[in-house]
Design an enzyme around this catalytic site. Sequence first.
Site, PDB file in Angstrom:
ATOM      1  N   LYS A  22       0.857  -1.204   0.000  1.00  0.00           N
ATOM      2  CA  LYS A  22       0.000   0.000   0.000  1.00  0.00           C
ATOM      3  C   LYS A  22       0.890   1.250   0.000  1.00  0.00           C
ATOM      4  CE  LYS A  22      -1.667   1.700   4.058  1.00  0.00           C
ATOM      5  NZ  LYS A  22      -1.456   3.126   4.318  1.00  0.00           N
ATOM      6  N   ASN A  23       1.887   1.277   0.870  1.00  0.00           N
ATOM      7  CA  ASN A  23       2.677   2.501   1.072  1.00  0.00           C
ATOM      8  C   ASN A  23       3.711   2.759  -0.024  1.00  0.00           C
ATOM      9  OD1 ASN A  23       1.113   2.988   3.235  1.00  0.00           O
ATOM     10  ND2 ASN A  23       2.657   2.492   4.781  1.00  0.00           N
ATOM     11  N   ARG A  92      -4.632  11.161   3.889  1.00  0.00           N
ATOM     12  CA  ARG A  92      -3.609  12.201   4.032  1.00  0.00           C
ATOM     13  C   ARG A  92      -2.590  12.182   2.904  1.00  0.00           C
ATOM     14  NH1 ARG A  92      -0.259  12.138   6.631  1.00  0.00           N
ATOM     15  NH2 ARG A  92      -0.010  14.282   7.259  1.00  0.00           N
ATOM     16  N   CYS A 116      -4.760  12.914  11.999  1.00  0.00           N
ATOM     17  CA  CYS A 116      -5.533  11.660  11.958  1.00  0.00           C
ATOM     18  C   CYS A 116      -5.477  11.080  13.374  1.00  0.00           C
ATOM     19  CB  CYS A 116      -4.976  10.717  10.910  1.00  0.00           C
ATOM     20  SG  CYS A 116      -3.514   9.872  11.454  1.00  0.00           S
ATOM     21  N   ARG A 121       0.404  14.895  12.375  1.00  0.00           N
ATOM     22  CA  ARG A 121       0.891  14.606  11.020  1.00  0.00           C
ATOM     23  C   ARG A 121       1.119  15.908  10.208  1.00  0.00           C
ATOM     24  NH1 ARG A 121      -1.076   9.190   9.775  1.00  0.00           N
ATOM     25  NH2 ARG A 121       0.531   9.124   8.184  1.00  0.00           N
ATOM     26  N   ILE A 123       2.888  18.821   7.758  1.00  0.00           N
ATOM     27  CA  ILE A 123       3.626  18.685   6.483  1.00  0.00           C
ATOM     28  C   ILE A 123       4.627  19.828   6.329  1.00  0.00           C
ATOM     29  CG2 ILE A 123       1.778  17.404   5.302  1.00  0.00           C
ATOM     30  CD1 ILE A 123       1.097  20.107   3.870  1.00  0.00           C
ATOM     31  N   ASP A 124       5.083  20.352   7.456  1.00  0.00           N
ATOM     32  CA  ASP A 124       6.030  21.488   7.398  1.00  0.00           C
ATOM     33  C   ASP A 124       7.293  21.158   6.593  1.00  0.00           C
ATOM     34  OD1 ASP A 124       6.277  19.817   9.869  1.00  0.00           O
ATOM     35  OD2 ASP A 124       8.194  20.864   9.988  1.00  0.00           O
ATOM     36  N   ASP A 305       4.649   0.988  12.193  1.00  0.00           N
ATOM     37  CA  ASP A 305       3.448   0.320  11.658  1.00  0.00           C
ATOM     38  C   ASP A 305       3.325  -1.116  12.133  1.00  0.00           C
ATOM     39  OD1 ASP A 305       3.424   1.950   8.389  1.00  0.00           O
ATOM     40  OD2 ASP A 305       2.917   2.636  10.389  1.00  0.00           O
ATOM     41  N   ARG A 397      -8.497  -0.360   4.719  1.00  0.00           N
ATOM     42  CA  ARG A 397      -7.626   0.640   4.089  1.00  0.00           C
ATOM     43  C   ARG A 397      -6.285   0.015   3.729  1.00  0.00           C
ATOM     44  NH1 ARG A 397      -7.190   6.376   6.808  1.00  0.00           N
ATOM     45  NH2 ARG A 397      -5.967   6.508   4.908  1.00  0.00           N
TER      46      ARG A 397
HETATM   47  C1  EPZ Z   1       4.236   7.111   6.234  1.00  0.00           C
HETATM   48  O1  EPZ Z   1       3.456   8.164   6.750  1.00  0.00           O
HETATM   49  C2  EPZ Z   1       3.317   5.901   6.169  1.00  0.00           C
HETATM   50  N1  EPZ Z   1       2.177   6.176   5.278  1.00  0.00           N
HETATM   51  C3  EPZ Z   1       2.807   5.569   7.573  1.00  0.00           C
HETATM   52  O2  EPZ Z   1       2.035   4.377   7.491  1.00  0.00           O
HETATM   53  C4  EPZ Z   1       4.011   5.292   8.478  1.00  0.00           C
HETATM   54  O3  EPZ Z   1       3.555   5.051   9.793  1.00  0.00           O
HETATM   55  C5  EPZ Z   1       4.951   6.508   8.470  1.00  0.00           C
HETATM   56  O4  EPZ Z   1       5.345   6.804   7.103  1.00  0.00           O
HETATM   57  C6  EPZ Z   1       6.207   6.276   9.285  1.00  0.00           C
HETATM   58  O5  EPZ Z   1       6.877   5.149   8.819  1.00  0.00           O
HETATM   59  C7  EPZ Z   1       2.372   6.084   3.940  1.00  0.00           C
HETATM   60  O6  EPZ Z   1       3.449   5.803   3.459  1.00  0.00           O
HETATM   61  C8  EPZ Z   1       1.173   6.369   3.084  1.00  0.00           C
HETATM   62  P1  EPZ Z   1       6.297  10.531   8.199  1.00  0.00           P
HETATM   63  P2  EPZ Z   1       4.038   9.679   6.696  1.00  0.00           P
HETATM   64  O7  EPZ Z   1       6.222  11.779   7.385  1.00  0.00           O
HETATM   65  O8  EPZ Z   1       4.858   9.869   5.491  1.00  0.00           O
HETATM   66  C9  EPZ Z   1       6.639  13.913  11.536  1.00  0.00           C
HETATM   67  C10 EPZ Z   1       0.175   2.995   7.772  1.00  0.00           C
HETATM   68  O9  EPZ Z   1      -0.281   2.472   8.791  1.00  0.00           O
HETATM   69  N2  EPZ Z   1       6.598  14.878  10.401  1.00  0.00           N
HETATM   70  O10 EPZ Z   1       7.460   9.627   8.037  1.00  0.00           O
HETATM   71  O11 EPZ Z   1       2.899  10.602   6.937  1.00  0.00           O
HETATM   72  C11 EPZ Z   1       5.310  13.198  11.726  1.00  0.00           C
HETATM   73  O12 EPZ Z   1       4.447  13.981  12.547  1.00  0.00           O
HETATM   74  C12 EPZ Z   1       0.637   4.435   7.808  1.00  0.00           C
HETATM   75  O13 EPZ Z   1       0.346   2.416   6.664  1.00  0.00           O
HETATM   76  C13 EPZ Z   1       6.794  16.226  10.666  1.00  0.00           C
HETATM   77  O14 EPZ Z   1       6.981  16.632  11.818  1.00  0.00           O
HETATM   78  O15 EPZ Z   1       4.975   9.673   7.994  1.00  0.00           O
HETATM   79  C14 EPZ Z   1       5.714  11.911  12.404  1.00  0.00           C
HETATM   80  O16 EPZ Z   1       5.863  12.164  13.788  1.00  0.00           O
HETATM   81  C15 EPZ Z   1       0.361   5.093   9.153  1.00  0.00           C
HETATM   82  N3  EPZ Z   1       6.766  17.109   9.633  1.00  0.00           N
HETATM   83  C16 EPZ Z   1       7.106  11.623  11.804  1.00  0.00           C
HETATM   84  O17 EPZ Z   1       7.561  12.851  11.227  1.00  0.00           O
HETATM   85  C17 EPZ Z   1       6.548  16.702   8.333  1.00  0.00           C
HETATM   86  O18 EPZ Z   1       6.546  17.567   7.423  1.00  0.00           O
HETATM   87  C18 EPZ Z   1       7.097  10.557  10.721  1.00  0.00           C
HETATM   88  O19 EPZ Z   1       6.141  10.940   9.746  1.00  0.00           O
HETATM   89  C19 EPZ Z   1       6.343  15.324   8.080  1.00  0.00           C
HETATM   90  C20 EPZ Z   1       6.374  14.424   9.128  1.00  0.00           C
END
Ligand code: EPZ
Length: 418
Positions: A22-23, A92, A116, A121, A123-124, A305, A397
Amino acid sequence: MDKLIINGGRKLKGEVTVSGSKNASLPICIAAALAPGASTITNVPRLRDITTTAKLLESLGATIERHENTMRIDAGTINTVEATYDLVKTMRASVLVLGPLLARFGRSRVSLPGGCAIGARPIDQHLKGLKALGAEITLEHGYVEAIAKKGLKGARINFDVSTVGGTEHLMMAAAIAKGESILENAAREPEIADLADYLNRMGAKIEGAGTDTIRIQGVSELTPAAYEVMPDRIEAGTFMCAAAITGGDVKIKGMKLEHLDALTFKLMDAGVEITNRNDVVRVKGPRRPQAVNIKTRPYPGFATDMQAQFMALMCVAEGASVISENIFENRFMHVSELQRFGADITVEGNSATVKGVKKLSGAPVMATDLRASACLVLAGLAAEGTTEIQRIYHLDRGYEQIETKLAGLGADIKRVPE
Ligand code: EPZ
């Protein structure tokens, strides 16, 4: 809304095949929007999030044809650069269209993704990177608008945090920026390398994906390509935990064990037997697992995950296990549902102490997010008696036909309309 009914206590036996990731599928399908013409993506799992991605691309004007696990995406017909709230709010990852549309058309406007269940989450880092590539970013009325009239220019970007989506987003945007980009402190998840392989198949020049430094030479245009998505390592890890928690003996086909080193070593520490013969991974669960501590970390650390699924296993372990969640701020919602099975768990901040009990007892429970619902399925498989899981749209999902696959391993599990 459907629910799952599980009569627990059966050891899982037999063979199961893992679906596509999926990811990896989500960013790869979105990356198809970078090139005019039709890409054919195979091994795409049939999941709600994939359907949402297809709807999002169609709302932009792309032409999508889906047949079984193949998705043909013609991005040549894209005629708008706006992604609306009603689609982005359901998933998202939709925000990832911002960069590709901006890179290809010079402008895009996408609804800000809300938080969520598992965290804010933000996106900064995505926006910081797009600004570094020369985009003018404005946030208003819940939308982010990005403009780059003269196109994007390559830049050096250093992420403040390891972010999977942020790394994927900037890799896609930089692929057709003018000049070189370097992404430092990039996330190293295997799904990022999968996306880079597809982009390079389209003519991009990306090196180092899967490491913390990714070097991208921008090209003027990408061309559509055919691509087969990697196997879903989190689905695979979930089946490994299912074999472990039921004391079963399961062969998992089509997975890449090297994508799950951290989980594999922790399962082995817990007494689970894991062997790998030509990508057929055999998992034999012990009579009772040993308690093991875990800390979730960015890849190659223990995957966040897989935290909920591993916690379900620790609920029946011998001894006490300390589980710390270091990626998301609110990813223990499965704890209160596990306690309904009779689990003994106490949460202190971002760490949960799980004192193993001999047996869980089946109960009516409610899914709260994708991986929490998988954890409840595992607990139901091991528990004595009947478990009823409501709100399993969360499960749909991220898991393709999970009840069919588990029934194929001998589980007594069925889906009934609520
Ligand atoms: C991806 O989410 C995955 N989703 C998530 O899987 C997974 O848990 C996550 O990576 C971590 O491995 C997909 O790939 C679709 P991140 P993502 O940006 O990209 C912080 C599932 O169950 N952050 O790596 O959204 C954020 O708050 C899902 O399949 C910022 O602070 O995760 C978090 O604490 C759930 N600023 C950490 O980084 C940003 O701009 C990791 O988030 C972006 C992220």
